[in-house]
Enzyme design. Structure first.
Site, PDB file in Angstrom:
ATOM      1  N   ARG A 125       0.816  -1.244  -0.056  1.00  0.00           N
ATOM      2  CA  ARG A 125      -0.039   0.018  -0.149  1.00  0.00           C
ATOM      3  C   ARG A 125       0.891   1.175   0.019  1.00  0.00           C
ATOM      4  O   ARG A 125       1.800   1.421   1.010  1.00  0.00           O
ATOM      5  CB  ARG A 125      -0.806   0.079   1.162  1.00  0.00           C
ATOM      6  N   GLU A 144       4.960   6.713   2.365  1.00  0.00           N
ATOM      7  CA  GLU A 144       5.908   5.633   2.484  1.00  0.00           C
ATOM      8  C   GLU A 144       5.198   4.593   1.722  1.00  0.00           C
ATOM      9  O   GLU A 144       3.911   4.749   1.425  1.00  0.00           O
ATOM     10  CB  GLU A 144       5.763   5.100   3.952  1.00  0.00           C
ATOM     11  N   ASN A 146       4.113   0.428   2.212  1.00  0.00           N
ATOM     12  CA  ASN A 146       3.860  -0.586   3.354  1.00  0.00           C
ATOM     13  C   ASN A 146       4.171  -1.712   2.318  1.00  0.00           C
ATOM     14  O   ASN A 146       3.141  -2.224   1.538  1.00  0.00           O
ATOM     15  CB  ASN A 146       2.648  -0.515   3.894  1.00  0.00           C
ATOM     16  N   SER A 151      -2.767  -2.933   5.863  1.00  0.00           N
ATOM     17  CA  SER A 151      -4.085  -3.405   6.508  1.00  0.00           C
ATOM     18  C   SER A 151      -5.344  -2.288   6.047  1.00  0.00           C
ATOM     19  O   SER A 151      -4.901  -1.420   5.344  1.00  0.00           O
ATOM     20  CB  SER A 151      -4.104  -3.561   8.187  1.00  0.00           C
ATOM     21  N   LYS A 305      12.379   2.320   5.366  1.00  0.00           N
ATOM     22  CA  LYS A 305      12.280   3.803   5.243  1.00  0.00           C
ATOM     23  C   LYS A 305      13.719   3.975   4.718  1.00  0.00           C
ATOM     24  O   LYS A 305      13.974   5.209   3.920  1.00  0.00           O
ATOM     25  CB  LYS A 305      12.286   4.630   6.640  1.00  0.00           C
ATOM     26  N   LYS A 364      12.758   9.914  10.816  1.00  0.00           N
ATOM     27  CA  LYS A 364      11.927   8.665  10.988  1.00  0.00           C
ATOM     28  C   LYS A 364      12.805   7.483  11.120  1.00  0.00           C
ATOM     29  O   LYS A 364      14.046   7.206  10.448  1.00  0.00           O
ATOM     30  CB  LYS A 364      11.252   8.566   9.767  1.00  0.00           C
ATOM     31  N   GLU A 368       7.640   0.617  11.865  1.00  0.00           N
ATOM     32  CA  GLU A 368       6.430   0.737  11.235  1.00  0.00           C
ATOM     33  C   GLU A 368       5.240   0.903  12.262  1.00  0.00           C
ATOM     34  O   GLU A 368       5.627   0.408  13.400  1.00  0.00           O
ATOM     35  CB  GLU A 368       6.033  -0.678  10.335  1.00  0.00           C
ATOM     36  N   GLY A 369       4.174   0.967  11.684  1.00  0.00           N
ATOM     37  CA  GLY A 369       3.252   0.980  12.663  1.00  0.00           C
ATOM     38  C   GLY A 369       2.557   2.210  13.292  1.00  0.00           C
ATOM     39  O   GLY A 369       1.470   2.254  13.994  1.00  0.00           O
ATOM     40  N   ARG A 450      -7.397   7.515   5.139  1.00  0.00           N
ATOM     41  CA  ARG A 450      -7.373   7.678   6.507  1.00  0.00           C
ATOM     42  C   ARG A 450      -7.544   9.156   6.719  1.00  0.00           C
ATOM     43  O   ARG A 450      -6.635   9.823   6.109  1.00  0.00           O
ATOM     44  CB  ARG A 450      -6.559   6.917   7.276  1.00  0.00           C
TER      45      ARG A 450
HETATM   46  P1  ADP Z   1       4.648   4.339   9.768  1.00  0.00           P
HETATM   47  O1  ADP Z   1       5.475   3.088   9.027  1.00  0.00           O
HETATM   48  O2  ADP Z   1       4.857   4.366  11.256  1.00  0.00           O
HETATM   49  O3  ADP Z   1       3.268   4.185   9.328  1.00  0.00           O
HETATM   50  P2  ADP Z   1       4.821   6.569   8.263  1.00  0.00           P
HETATM   51  O4  ADP Z   1       6.065   7.095   7.314  1.00  0.00           O
HETATM   52  O5  ADP Z   1       3.696   6.047   7.380  1.00  0.00           O
HETATM   53  O6  ADP Z   1       5.370   5.491   9.122  1.00  0.00           O
HETATM   54  O7  ADP Z   1       4.580   7.942   9.072  1.00  0.00           O
HETATM   55  C1  ADP Z   1       3.418   7.574  10.294  1.00  0.00           C
HETATM   56  C2  ADP Z   1       2.499   9.064   9.977  1.00  0.00           C
HETATM   57  O8  ADP Z   1       3.096  10.231  10.264  1.00  0.00           O
HETATM   58  C3  ADP Z   1       1.790   9.042   8.584  1.00  0.00           C
HETATM   59  O9  ADP Z   1       0.584   8.254   8.588  1.00  0.00           O
HETATM   60  C4  ADP Z   1       1.746  10.447   8.775  1.00  0.00           C
HETATM   61  O10 ADP Z   1       0.438  11.002   9.332  1.00  0.00           O
HETATM   62  C5  ADP Z   1       2.880  11.110   9.263  1.00  0.00           C
HETATM   63  N1  ADP Z   1       3.895  11.501   8.310  1.00  0.00           N
HETATM   64  C6  ADP Z   1       4.682  10.595   7.961  1.00  0.00           C
HETATM   65  N2  ADP Z   1       5.770  11.349   7.212  1.00  0.00           N
HETATM   66  C7  ADP Z   1       5.310  12.351   6.992  1.00  0.00           C
HETATM   67  C8  ADP Z   1       5.707  13.840   6.413  1.00  0.00           C
HETATM   68  N3  ADP Z   1       6.824  13.624   5.479  1.00  0.00           N
HETATM   69  N4  ADP Z   1       5.026  14.764   6.385  1.00  0.00           N
HETATM   70  C9  ADP Z   1       3.909  14.721   7.377  1.00  0.00           C
HETATM   71  N5  ADP Z   1       3.372  13.998   7.996  1.00  0.00           N
HETATM   72  C10 ADP Z   1       4.224  12.964   7.861  1.00  0.00           C
HETATM   73 MG    MG Z   2       2.499   4.584   7.460  1.00  0.00          MG
END
Ligand code: ADP
Ligand code: MG
Length: 474
Positions: A125, A144, A146, A151, A305, A364, A368-369, A450
């Site tokens: 996804r 990102e 996944n 899910s 990442k 970051k 994940e999660g 979401r």
């Molecule tokens: P995870 O693997 O924990 O889901 P993500 O990279 O998806 O990691 O980051 C988690 C959440 O943080 C995302 O769903 C988003 O809401 C926020 N986020 C992540 N990267 C960014 C970004 N570059 N700018 C703004 N919000 C972000």
């Molecule tokens: Mg995410």
């Protein structure tokens, strides 16, 4: 990006009425989750949190996200087969991040033994936000991708009906009829079914590898149902069960309790807390087997990442996808700024830049999660502490995406009904199947929207921050 129901947002009694209808509709349609108190029983269940109203999504960006999904499928698959790229890219990360290092060791071990698996199934996804540039024009930017346990493809298949009902109750029938049908659970199941068929044993089963705590079981059941409907047997097992009852025969066929397993679909195994020593051994057993793993360990690593950050370096996509110039251009157009914190002059400069202006970035780790990223003042403090230590290489830095907020109501059990300023994240499900060198399926399988209140920088639905939504194209 205004939605055509902003007029009713402040009509308290109409909203309250619609919220009651919405919750019942969610329960009727099966937008369900087990409760925190009883996460492993279905005697008491509740609705999964969702928005009262669909959120406006620019149709051009929605189409762009769909159009690039097959490219991302190709890319992830190419990375998973590129040993040198993974090794080189993760070299600094595995020195400081124990979890990535353990995954990587399994990857190396199964390659040394020789892969027993010849059919590959990817379900991913790709998640995006709509960044508002300086001139206010929204642009699609990837958060990102996944590549393991992506899910909510099941539950989101059922939110369209709920939002359609709400719009009708609010006198917006015309708008209700414009909501797009969406059924990722069917698309995911078609991929699993194809992999099962190519594995080539009628009596073999599909094994869902599930967590100890199974609150989100209904999301998985949606996919399971689609498989049962196609007369494919599904079993649900944990790593612990695999450790106790899993075995390989001479041809590395995987057996659970005497049943041959054709496909292992991981809904677990993506964070360190999923593993103790026995679970690591179980993971190794599964990876060594002939069964189709979704994903195999190389594909899981392709979703880190660190890999995402390296992909943004000039020339990398071209090297990974030679002869696919248009795909490369479509992929690159979705990238936000991503920066390496590897030791050396480049990393030093990036660290200094982030410390000087922390609100422009997200820091970051390889996790994940949801709930792991660092923002603002916290980002500055952490980076200042580790700026001269190799520990900094366990993180990547990313430009912070700034979407235009919109008003909505987030419906959660036992929570008051109140309007919130919200932002949304669009995910597109990708499914592909490869047999040897030949791609036999490569598809976009549906979407997930979401939405969360803007005060939360981080976190998904499972983390209790975001809620399920339905896009309304504008
Ligand atoms: P995870 O693997 O924990 O889901 P993500 O990279 O998806 O990691 O980051 C988690 C959440 O943080 C995302 O769903 C988003 O809401 C926020 N986020 C992540 N990267 C960014 C970004 N570059 N700018 C703004 N919000 C972000
Ligand atoms: Mg995410």
């Amino acid at each position: 990006m205004a939605a055509p129901w902003d007029d009713v947002l402040r009509d308290k009694s109409a909203i309250q009425e619609a919220a009651w209808v919405a919750v019942d509709a969610a329960l009727l349609e099966g937008v369900l989750m087990r409760t925190e108190g009883e996460p492993n029983a279905s005697d008491v269940v509740n609705y999964a949190p969702f928005t009262l109203l669909p959120s406006a999504v620019p149709s051009a960006l929605f189409e762009q996200a769909y159009a690039v999904q097959q490219d991302f499928n190709l890319l992830v698959d190419a990375i998973s087969q590129n040993k040198e790229f993974l090794e080189h890219t993760l070299a600094s990360t595995v020195k400081v991040d124990d979890f990535t290092a353990r995954l990587f060791r399994i990857h190396v071990q199964v390659l040394e033994e020789g892969l027993a698996q010849s059919v590959f199934l990817g379900i991913n996804r790709s998640d995006y936000m709509f960044d508002c540039g300086v001139d206010g024009t929204p642009a699609l930017k990837q958060i990102e991708i996944n590549t393991i346990a992506a899910s909510f493809g099941g539950l989101t298949s059922r939110t369209v009906a709920v939002h359609g009902r709400v719009l009708k109750v609010l006198g917006k029938s015309k708008e209700a009829s414009r909501l797009l049908p969406n059924n990722p659970s069917k698309g995911l199941a078609l991929g699993i079914a194809k992999a099962w068929e190519l594995y080539g044993s009628q009596s073999a089963v599909v094994m869902f590898l599930v967590e100890e705590v199974q609150r989100n079981i209904f999301d998985q059941r949606c996919v399971e149902n689609e498989l049962w409907n196609r007369n494919i047997r599904v079993i649900r097992k944990r790593f612990r069960d695999v450790f106790e009852k899993g075995s390989l025969d001479d041809a590395k066929r995987l057996y659970m309790d005497g049943q041959e397993v054709a496909v292992v679909y991981y809904r677990e195994g993506y964070v360190p807390k999923n593993y103790d020593q026995q679970n690591w051994e179980a993971r190794l057993l599964l990876e060594r087997s002939r069964a189709v793993k979704c994903p195999d360990i190389a594909t899981q690593l392709a979703g880190t990442k660190k890999v995402q950050q390296e992909l943004s370096r000039p020339g990398t996509l071209e090297r990974l996808l030679p002869g696919h110039a248009e795909a490369v251009a479509r992929i690159r157009a979705t990238f936000a700024g991503l920066y390496s914190l590897d030791m050396g002059e480049e990393g030093d400069k990036i660290a200094a830049m982030a410390i000087a202006d922390p609100d422009r970035f997200v820091l970051k780790p390889q996790r994940e999660g949801g709930g792991n990223n660092l923002y603002g003042e916290e980002l500055r403090q952490v980076l200042e502490k580790i700026r001269d230590s190799p520990e900094r290489t366990s993180y990547i830095l990313m430009d912070k995406i700034k979407p235009q907020p919109a008003m909505n109501y987030l419906l959660r059990a036992h929570s008051p009904l109140q309007v919130s300023e919200c932002i949304s994240e669009l995910g597109i499900f990708g499914v592909y199947v490869r047999q040897g060198k030949e791609m036999v399926m490569n598809k976009a399988a549906g979407h997930l929207l979401r939405t969360k209140a803007i005060e939360h920088a981080d976190g998904g639905v499972a983390a209790g921050v975001a809620v399920l939504d339905t896009p309304y194209l504008v």
